[in-house]
Write an enzyme that holds these catalytic residues in place. Structure first.
Site, PDB file in Angstrom:
ATOM      1  N   ASP A  27      15.516  33.324  48.385  1.00  0.00           N
ATOM      2  CA  ASP A  27      14.357  33.324  48.098  1.00  0.00           C
ATOM      3  C   ASP A  27      14.036  32.093  47.174  1.00  0.00           C
ATOM      4  OD1 ASP A  27      11.629  34.786  48.305  1.00  0.00           O
ATOM      5  OD2 ASP A  27      11.841  34.374  45.947  1.00  0.00           O
ATOM      6  N   GLU A  30      15.224  29.381  51.732  1.00  0.00           N
ATOM      7  CA  GLU A  30      13.789  29.692  51.859  1.00  0.00           C
ATOM      8  C   GLU A  30      13.198  28.795  51.030  1.00  0.00           C
ATOM      9  OE1 GLU A  30       9.759  31.624  51.084  1.00  0.00           O
ATOM     10  OE2 GLU A  30      11.509  31.623  49.701  1.00  0.00           O
TER      11      GLU A  30
END
Lengths: 664, 664
Positions: free
Chosen positions: B385, B414
């Site tokens: 993330d 990401e």
């Protein structure tokens, strides 16, 4: 370097050559634009600088200086390093987060969103106090400004405090005293060598001083060669290059036309260096004395001409080195010294050094002393014979050693070999290089090759010196050719590159070959030649006009300025040059057909010229000395074997306060 | 390295990344083709090899091995390093002059020219004797052959001696025992990481296990999620990615639709990791136990599906780390811990680590232990993330540390941020990367972007994982759109890249946005959702066909195989893929218009296909399951919102001994 190394990414630093292994080249008095991609995770405001210093010559060494880099689009940054003086420079890039600006930037967004920023102001105070502490030894005033601003942020906040915190002036002061402990520095340190201008802008004329009597019988002297200088000056050349001027070996001396058995009176090849009179530090007695040589150098200088010498690191069997230092030469198992060869060719008049042998250090040191010897005698330019047959690392070492002491010394690489070897020689330090121009005759091949060598990345280290002929090479296109061929090739050489040269006789359209070879018949390499400067059919005026155009129009003095444009005739090449500051612009159309007239529709690049389609502009065609007014991009040109090139200086009209004027 | 370093030039070694600073990426079981420019001054015959070894995992470390490089044109050499196993490899290049072959080559030219070669034969004898001495410890037979051949050359020469000296067999033996003291070695040593195949070939399906009850009310468990697996298998996905499965913070928990005040029963964002029940090494109690998790992983595996977890290195204020290790977090001047923010946005439910603070070493070590913890629980793929908000050097360190132990662990970055930052994350080690595909809608922008990321040099380190949607991003083109838009975007994602993914609900054409934002209304990030797999208008069959095509046709499993071709309609994209061995070929035409039918004339690339213009070939269109015979390059295609993509497997007919047959 701290353990924070790498907190800012510095990538894709340009220019650089082979990850910094070799120096790139520029010209002293100009500047070096450096570019890099610089970024960091997150949203920190970054500061980036280029660090640079001059490192050679020792007397001009400077401290590290810094210039700011400016962000362009997409995390690319750019800045300009000045290269005021001739010599070697180091440069690298450093970048760090600007903590105070980052803080101020976020503070503003929070204030705009109506947030309580009490805690943030205390963070700002701490940043300002840190900057104040760093400023103390540098600027008392900055330190006081920063400390006071920090203190104000510690009192209960008010709108006025915010204005102070967010003022650009305060950010400027704080940024002057950053925490450089957070900086990333690009590794490795890169190098750029700033040459004197002649490295890139010169017209060479090669002649054999022993032919300076010009009767083909009597050995010429340096004194005679002085008489050649006004003629060379009239042709417009600024450099004369002399084949080796040292004593010539007698053992296995070559006769006329490269025959194996010299006849009495045969002068031999000057590249067979060394005899009982001396070697690389001696002068061939028939040419004169060191005093005569110096007088010739001075006379040349008085004509605006620099003297370049040949550097041929090989020996005739009679060279004093052979007896005094047999350990410097390659030996056969039977103990004899090896002569040079490229089977089946043999060069019986030459022996080669053992470049990487056990006596390497002493040999290399001696050869360096040869260069410095001639530097002491006023020579600053050397044409190096066959460098591709000697170890690359020798040249890397030699050129650096010499230029560390004398940064104004230039080396021209006479290598006609595989492309990557030619480029490697330029990488290891050669100032200029011979090229394949001699064999590039047609439109596509000229364009492709010239674009390759005049644009980065190759142009960052390789400067092509274009020669239509040399004493070694009479290319097929000039063999028994009419003056049209000679005119067009010299027009190309002198305008495609800012540095070019030719070997004497070219202006007389001398083109008699050894049948079936790219060599001159009755080659001057092995005999005296009677040059008649007024020989009918000579193209001296044509050459003088080309060199005059080069002197008067700075665009032609810039190497990487070359751009090719469209002509609708495959036999007409159309190109142009423009100085970086746009003050000089030249367009050139050259017919590649030596036999017949050629017409072409040229497509003038209006945007590159900076001329609007509806605008009238003036061109001065320099070869026929004819001015015209042009408008729009379409221009019809007719070129003939007598007049195969058109060289247009381009001027725009400018409205001044009182009248029309034009400027380049 | 001897002081002869550099006698052979080794330049332009490819592939490499930023002068060897980072590893390039390949797939285990395939090979690495290395190229370099290799040359030396003069005319020596050269030998060049690539040296390579596997360095991680420790158990598979190998000794340095060598493969020969073969000269191509213009001093370029090429060779192939096998990458049999998953792990990190080192490679570099070494080259040296082959003294015996050089000697034999020159000898032949001298013999052909009729020269006396007595002295040369003695040189050859010395070279053979040197090789014999080096051979002694390696091969008794070679040593004897070389010594005998050397001795023969010392006896008076005869035609027979010359034949021996010039025999290719003798040169082969001598070359096996070269004087490696003369070798140049490329510096630095380069790295390549060989990933397992899923690094490049995977179809990801993201879903929230807490919605696995599918009623929007009851919190789902891992056991419920097992019930989702047959459906995912039917859709053809091979990887399921779960948002964080850890306990969710209660302090400042977000309510439905990202509201600031959660209501009782609101489940909160799973990215707000950590509560009294534990942090990154714990499981949210409502999802189940570690036993349940392991059962889910095993059940997935039984369905041919791998489980990927989210790695979100941030904490809810309730995370045990906050109390136990306050030194790992950023603090304000007033002593409170900073919450995450991107002004004016605030993430009150999240606090950030102090990545580069004084406790950095302990923090990094702990986070590494988090990854290894889940590896121990059967997870080998992580979606990371927001890696671009954490230091790049942390990822460089972490990924290397983990992959040194477990080379099969994959990391998906990401990051949706600036292009150079996204690429830098891939350089420092991320296996795959999210991309801008989500916002590339039209022909030119799709082609330009996909060519950039699927071809070298970018493809050497960056593998774009294409997602038409994520829980965070409902792009404008899918908002309130009909199934045509969903069909075409999924067709592009699954065939343009060999690795793609989608977030559940896509197959139901869920497209209700928060007005004016690229976010889902009633986002599953903050609440349970009732997914009805049979919802009318769903495109599950379409997706299943695309994934089936990917499984059956290896061309679609290759990342860099993508090539774009010509269609005469700007709204129809035409491209293809072909395995390196040519055994699988697929052509794809996709309409970019979700609203209306589009016709296009496709220009089939006959030369790329290896099909002759007059040859009949077969295509199997996989979406409509229809076979056709084609001939020549022109093909008319009609695509509709219902059927916006045509995926053609291409077969050539092959004449066998007895009959016609076809092969891919």
């Amino acid at each position: 370097m701290t353990d924070r190394l790498g907190s800012v990414f510095i990538e894709n630093v340009q220019p650089q050559l082979d990850a910094g292994r070799y120096a790139i080249k520029r010209i002293a008095g100009e500047s070096l634009t450096v570019r890099a991609d610089i970024f960091k995770e997150g949203h920190d405001v970054l500061v980036a600088i280029a660090r640079w210093r001059q490192v050679t010559p020792a007397a001009q060494q400077t401290e590290w200086a810094e210039v700011p880099l400016t962000p362009r689009s997409n995390d690319a940054w750019e800045g300009v390093i000045p290269l005021a003086h001739n010599g070697r420079y180091e440069y690298t890039i450093e970048a760090w987060p600007d903590l105070f600006r980052t803080w101020a930037h976020e503070l503003k967004r929070k204030v705009d969103a109506g947030r309580d920023v009490k805690s943030e102001l205390l963070e700002g105070a701490a940043l300002l106090e840190g900057a104040a502490a760093r400023a103390r030894d540098v600027s008392v005033e900055d330190a006081r400004t920063l400390a006071e601003a920090g203190a104000r942020l510690r009192t209960p906040p008010s709108p006025e405090h915010l204005l102070v915190a967010l003022s650009p002036e305060l950010a400027d002061v704080a940024s002057r005293h950053p925490d450089r402990g957070l900086a990333s520095r690009y590794d490795p340190v890169l190098e750029v060598f700033a040459d004197r201008e002649k490295a890139r802008n010169a017209a060479w004329y090669e002649f054999f001083p022993r032919s300076a009597k010009r009767d083909g019988k009597t050995h010429g002297t340096f004194k005679d060669a002085e008489g050649w200088l006004p003629y060379i000056q009239k042709l417009g050349f600024d450099t004369v290059y002399l084949p080796p001027i040292h004593p010539i070996g007698r053992t296995a001396r070559k006769g006329r036309n490269n025959t194996l058995n010299a006849q009495p009176g045969d002068v031999g090849s000057p590249w067979a260096i060394g005899a009982k009179e001396g070697g690389h530090k001696a002068i061939h007695p028939e040419l004169g004395t060191f005093t005569d040589f110096r007088a010739f150098v001075d006379a040349a200088q008085a004509h605006g001409i620099e003297v370049a010498l040949d550097l041929a690191f090989q020996c005739a069997p009679d060279h004093p080195y052979v007896k005094d230092h047999p350990e410097w030469f390659q030996h056969r198992p039977d103990g004899t010294i090896k002569t040079a060869e490229n089977p089946p060719k043999r060069y019986e008049d030459i022996v080669n050094f053992d470049w990487m042998g056990p006596a390497r250090d002493a040999l290399w040191k001696e050869l360096k002393s040869v260069v410095l010897f001639w530097v002491d005698h006023g020579v600053r330019t050397f044409r190096v014979d066959n460098p591709h047959t000697k170890p690359m690392q020798f040249w890397h070492w030699l050129i650096r050693e010499v230029q560390d002491l004398h940064p104004d010394v230039l080396f021209l690489s006479e290598a006609f070999t595989r492309p990557k070897v030619m480029k490697a020689l330029a990488k290891v330090g050669f100032t200029q290089s011979y090229t394949y121009f001699t064999w590039r005759l047609f439109k596509d091949e000229l364009r492709t090759y010239l674009e390759e060598i005049t644009q980065p990345p190759v142009a960052d280290y390789f400067r092509g010196n274009l020669w239509p002929n040399t004493p070694d090479i009479l290319p097929e296109n000039l063999q028994n050719a009419g003056p049209g061929a000679f005119r067009l090739r010299v027009a190309l050489a002198s305008t495609l590159s800012s540095v070019w040269g030719m070997y004497s006789g070219y202006e007389l359209c001398e083109g008699r070959p050894v049948p079936g070879k790219e060599e001159y018949l009755d080659s001057e390499k092995y005999q005296l030649v009677a040059w008649d400067w007024d020989r009918p059919g000579n193209i001296s005026d044509w050459i003088a006009k080309l060199n005059a155009a080069r002197r008067q129009h700075p665009a032609l003095q810039h190497y990487s300025a070359l751009r090719f444009f469209t002509s609708d005739n495959e036999r007409v090449l159309f190109y142009g040059k423009r100085t970086p500051d746009g003050t000089s612009t030249v367009l050139v159309a050259v017919s590649l057909d030596p036999y017949a007239p050629q017409e072409a529709l040229l497509h003038v690049p209006m945007e590159w010229l900076g001329v609007k389609p509806e605008e009238t502009y003036q061109v001065h065609e320099l070869m026929a000395d004819q001015r015209s007014l042009w408008q729009g991009p379409d221009v019809q040109v007719r070129l003939t074997p007598e007049q195969p090139a058109a060289v247009y200086a381009v001027y725009r009209f400018r409205r001044t306060e009182h009248a029309f004027d034009y400027f380049e």
